[in-house]
Motif scaffolding. Structure first.
Motif, mmCIF file in Angstrom:
data_model
loop_
_atom_site.group_PDB
_atom_site.id
_atom_site.type_symbol
_atom_site.label_atom_id
_atom_site.label_comp_id
_atom_site.label_asym_id
_atom_site.label_seq_id
_atom_site.Cartn_x
_atom_site.Cartn_y
_atom_site.Cartn_z
ATOM 1 N N ASP A 70 0.858 -1.186 0.000
ATOM 2 C CA ASP A 70 0.000 0.000 0.000
ATOM 3 C C ASP A 70 0.892 1.233 0.000
ATOM 4 O O ASP A 70 1.666 1.450 0.934
ATOM 5 N N VAL A 71 0.775 2.033 -1.036
ATOM 6 C CA VAL A 71 1.580 3.251 -1.171
ATOM 7 C C VAL A 71 0.791 4.410 -0.574
ATOM 8 O O VAL A 71 -0.379 4.603 -0.910
ATOM 9 N N PRO A 72 1.389 5.192 0.331
ATOM 10 C CA PRO A 72 0.683 6.352 0.896
ATOM 11 C C PRO A 72 0.199 7.294 -0.210
ATOM 12 O O PRO A 72 0.889 7.499 -1.213
ATOM 13 N N SER A 73 -0.981 7.861 -0.017
ATOM 14 C CA SER A 73 -1.589 8.690 -1.070
ATOM 15 C C SER A 73 -0.758 9.909 -1.430
ATOM 16 O O SER A 73 -0.923 10.457 -2.517
ATOM 17 N N GLN A 74 0.140 10.324 -0.576
ATOM 18 C CA GLN A 74 0.957 11.496 -0.904
ATOM 19 C C GLN A 74 1.855 11.237 -2.111
ATOM 20 O O GLN A 74 2.374 12.176 -2.708
ATOM 21 N N PHE A 75 2.032 9.964 -2.500
ATOM 22 C CA PHE A 75 2.851 9.633 -3.658
ATOM 23 C C PHE A 75 2.018 9.385 -4.912
ATOM 24 O O PHE A 75 2.547 9.035 -5.963
ATOM 25 N N ASP A 76 0.667 9.564 -4.813
ATOM 26 C CA ASP A 76 -0.214 9.451 -5.964
ATOM 27 C C ASP A 76 -0.040 10.666 -6.867
ATOM 28 O O ASP A 76 0.469 11.714 -6.456
ATOM 29 N N GLU A 77 -0.590 10.525 -8.063
ATOM 30 C CA GLU A 77 -0.645 11.661 -8.976
ATOM 31 C C GLU A 77 -1.469 12.763 -8.309
ATOM 32 O O GLU A 77 -2.483 12.492 -7.664
ATOM 33 N N PHE A 109 -15.573 14.011 17.867
ATOM 34 C CA PHE A 109 -15.446 13.109 16.724
ATOM 35 C C PHE A 109 -15.506 13.882 15.414
ATOM 36 O O PHE A 109 -14.647 13.745 14.561
ATOM 37 N N TRP A 110 -16.540 14.714 15.253
ATOM 38 C CA TRP A 110 -16.695 15.470 14.005
ATOM 39 C C TRP A 110 -15.652 16.550 13.872
ATOM 40 O O TRP A 110 -15.154 16.810 12.777
ATOM 41 N N ARG A 111 -15.295 17.171 14.958
ATOM 42 C CA ARG A 111 -14.271 18.220 14.905
ATOM 43 C C ARG A 111 -12.955 17.618 14.404
ATOM 44 O O ARG A 111 -12.294 18.175 13.550
ATOM 45 N N ARG A 112 -12.574 16.456 14.941
ATOM 46 C CA ARG A 112 -11.330 15.787 14.503
ATOM 47 C C ARG A 112 -11.387 15.438 13.020
ATOM 48 O O ARG A 112 -10.434 15.636 12.296
ATOM 49 N N ARG A 113 -12.527 14.886 12.587
ATOM 50 C CA ARG A 113 -12.676 14.511 11.170
ATOM 51 C C ARG A 113 -12.568 15.736 10.280
ATOM 52 O O ARG A 113 -11.896 15.704 9.260
ATOM 53 N N LEU A 114 -13.257 16.802 10.663
ATOM 54 C CA LEU A 114 -13.211 18.017 9.842
ATOM 55 C C LEU A 114 -11.823 18.625 9.809
ATOM 56 O O LEU A 114 -11.317 18.996 8.748
ATOM 57 N N GLU A 115 -11.213 18.739 10.958
ATOM 58 C CA GLU A 115 -9.876 19.338 10.999
ATOM 59 C C GLU A 115 -8.874 18.501 10.216
ATOM 60 O O GLU A 115 -8.046 19.039 9.486
ATOM 61 N N GLY A 116 -8.957 17.170 10.334
ATOM 62 C CA GLY A 116 -8.062 16.302 9.569
ATOM 63 C C GLY A 116 -8.260 16.443 8.070
ATOM 64 O O GLY A 116 -7.310 16.481 7.294
ATOM 65 N N ALA A 117 -9.531 16.529 7.636
ATOM 66 C CA ALA A 117 -9.833 16.679 6.214
ATOM 67 C C ALA A 117 -9.331 18.020 5.684
ATOM 68 O O ALA A 117 -8.789 18.105 4.580
ATOM 69 N N ILE A 118 -9.486 19.064 6.465
ATOM 70 C CA ILE A 118 -9.026 20.392 6.044
ATOM 71 C C ILE A 118 -7.510 20.424 5.929
ATOM 72 O O ILE A 118 -6.954 20.919 4.939
ATOM 73 N N VAL A 119 -6.818 19.869 6.913
ATOM 74 C CA VAL A 119 -5.351 19.876 6.893
ATOM 75 C C VAL A 119 -4.836 19.095 5.682
ATOM 76 O O VAL A 119 -3.914 19.513 4.993
ATOM 77 N N LYS A 120 -5.467 17.940 5.400
ATOM 78 C CA LYS A 120 -5.027 17.153 4.243
ATOM 79 C C LYS A 120 -5.319 17.893 2.944
ATOM 80 O O LYS A 120 -4.493 17.911 2.027
ATOM 81 N N ALA A 121 -6.489 18.526 2.837
ATOM 82 C CA ALA A 121 -6.820 19.287 1.634
ATOM 83 C C ALA A 121 -5.808 20.407 1.402
ATOM 84 O O ALA A 121 -5.366 20.637 0.273
ATOM 85 N N ALA A 126 -1.098 22.423 -1.646
ATOM 86 C CA ALA A 126 0.292 22.894 -1.594
ATOM 87 C C ALA A 126 1.261 21.912 -2.250
ATOM 88 O O ALA A 126 2.442 22.207 -2.380
ATOM 89 N N GLY A 127 0.770 20.728 -2.634
ATOM 90 C CA GLY A 127 1.655 19.712 -3.205
ATOM 91 C C GLY A 127 2.575 19.104 -2.162
ATOM 92 O O GLY A 127 3.662 18.614 -2.479
ATOM 93 N N ALA A 128 2.142 19.115 -0.919
ATOM 94 C CA ALA A 128 2.959 18.620 0.194
ATOM 95 C C ALA A 128 2.547 17.196 0.566
ATOM 96 O O ALA A 128 1.475 16.733 0.184
ATOM 97 N N PRO A 129 3.398 16.497 1.337
ATOM 98 C CA PRO A 129 3.035 15.150 1.798
ATOM 99 C C PRO A 129 1.795 15.187 2.681
ATOM 100 O O PRO A 129 1.439 16.214 3.251
ATOM 101 N N ASP A 130 1.141 14.027 2.794
ATOM 102 C CA ASP A 130 -0.009 13.925 3.684
ATOM 103 C C ASP A 130 0.423 14.256 5.100
ATOM 104 O O ASP A 130 1.473 13.791 5.547
#
Length: 138
Positions: A70-77, A109-121, A126-130
């Motif tokens: 399983d390759v981390p998504s940060q290495f996807d196109e 629970f929802w705050r963590r999910r939202l904050e995690g999704a925003i940080v990843k987005a 920015a073209g940065a790693p996950d």
């Protein structure tokens, strides 16, 4: 030290320029998409895409010879990263848009999910790693 076989890819735009007779631009675009002849294709090496990982296996020369890692998504196109994360963000928006009246949507629970999704987005844009977050967002 372990050995890994990594397959990488980059997109090379291939294009053609043809003239189509049609009543509208939409019709001309439909004709161009349906046209299967590519004998006059050109490669645009000046605008090739970034290199990304399309496969990984443990061991020397191990491509397609065992369990793929399983390759981390940060290495996807980059485009694929955006598309995959778009689904996560859309799912979260749907949950909040359809939350029953009086149901708390600001709990941990929802705050963590939202904050995690925003940080990843933001990392994807920015073209940065996950990022490594405590949230449950993939």
């Amino acid at each position: 030290m372990p050995l890994f076989t990594i397959e990488t890819t980059y997109r090379l735009p291939v294009y053609r320029q043809r003239t189509y007779e049609a009543d509208t631009l939409d019709q001309a675009c439909d004709l161009a998409i349906a046209d299967e002849g590519w004998d006059d294709e050109k490669s645009d090496v000046e605008t090739s895409g970034d290199t990304y990982v399309t496969g990984a296996w443990e061991g020397r020369d191990a491509a397609y010879r065992g369990r793929a890692l399983d390759v981390p998504s940060q290495f996807d196109e980059q485009t694929q990263r955006k598309a995959a994360h778009f689904e996560v963000l859309l799912g979260l928006l749907k949950v909040f848009a359809h939350a029953p009246d009086g149901e708390p949507t600001d709990g941990p629970f929802w705050r963590r999910r939202l904050e995690g999704a925003i940080v990843k987005a933001e990392a994807i844009i920015a073209g940065a790693p996950d990022p490594h977050t405590d949230g449950d967002a993939p």
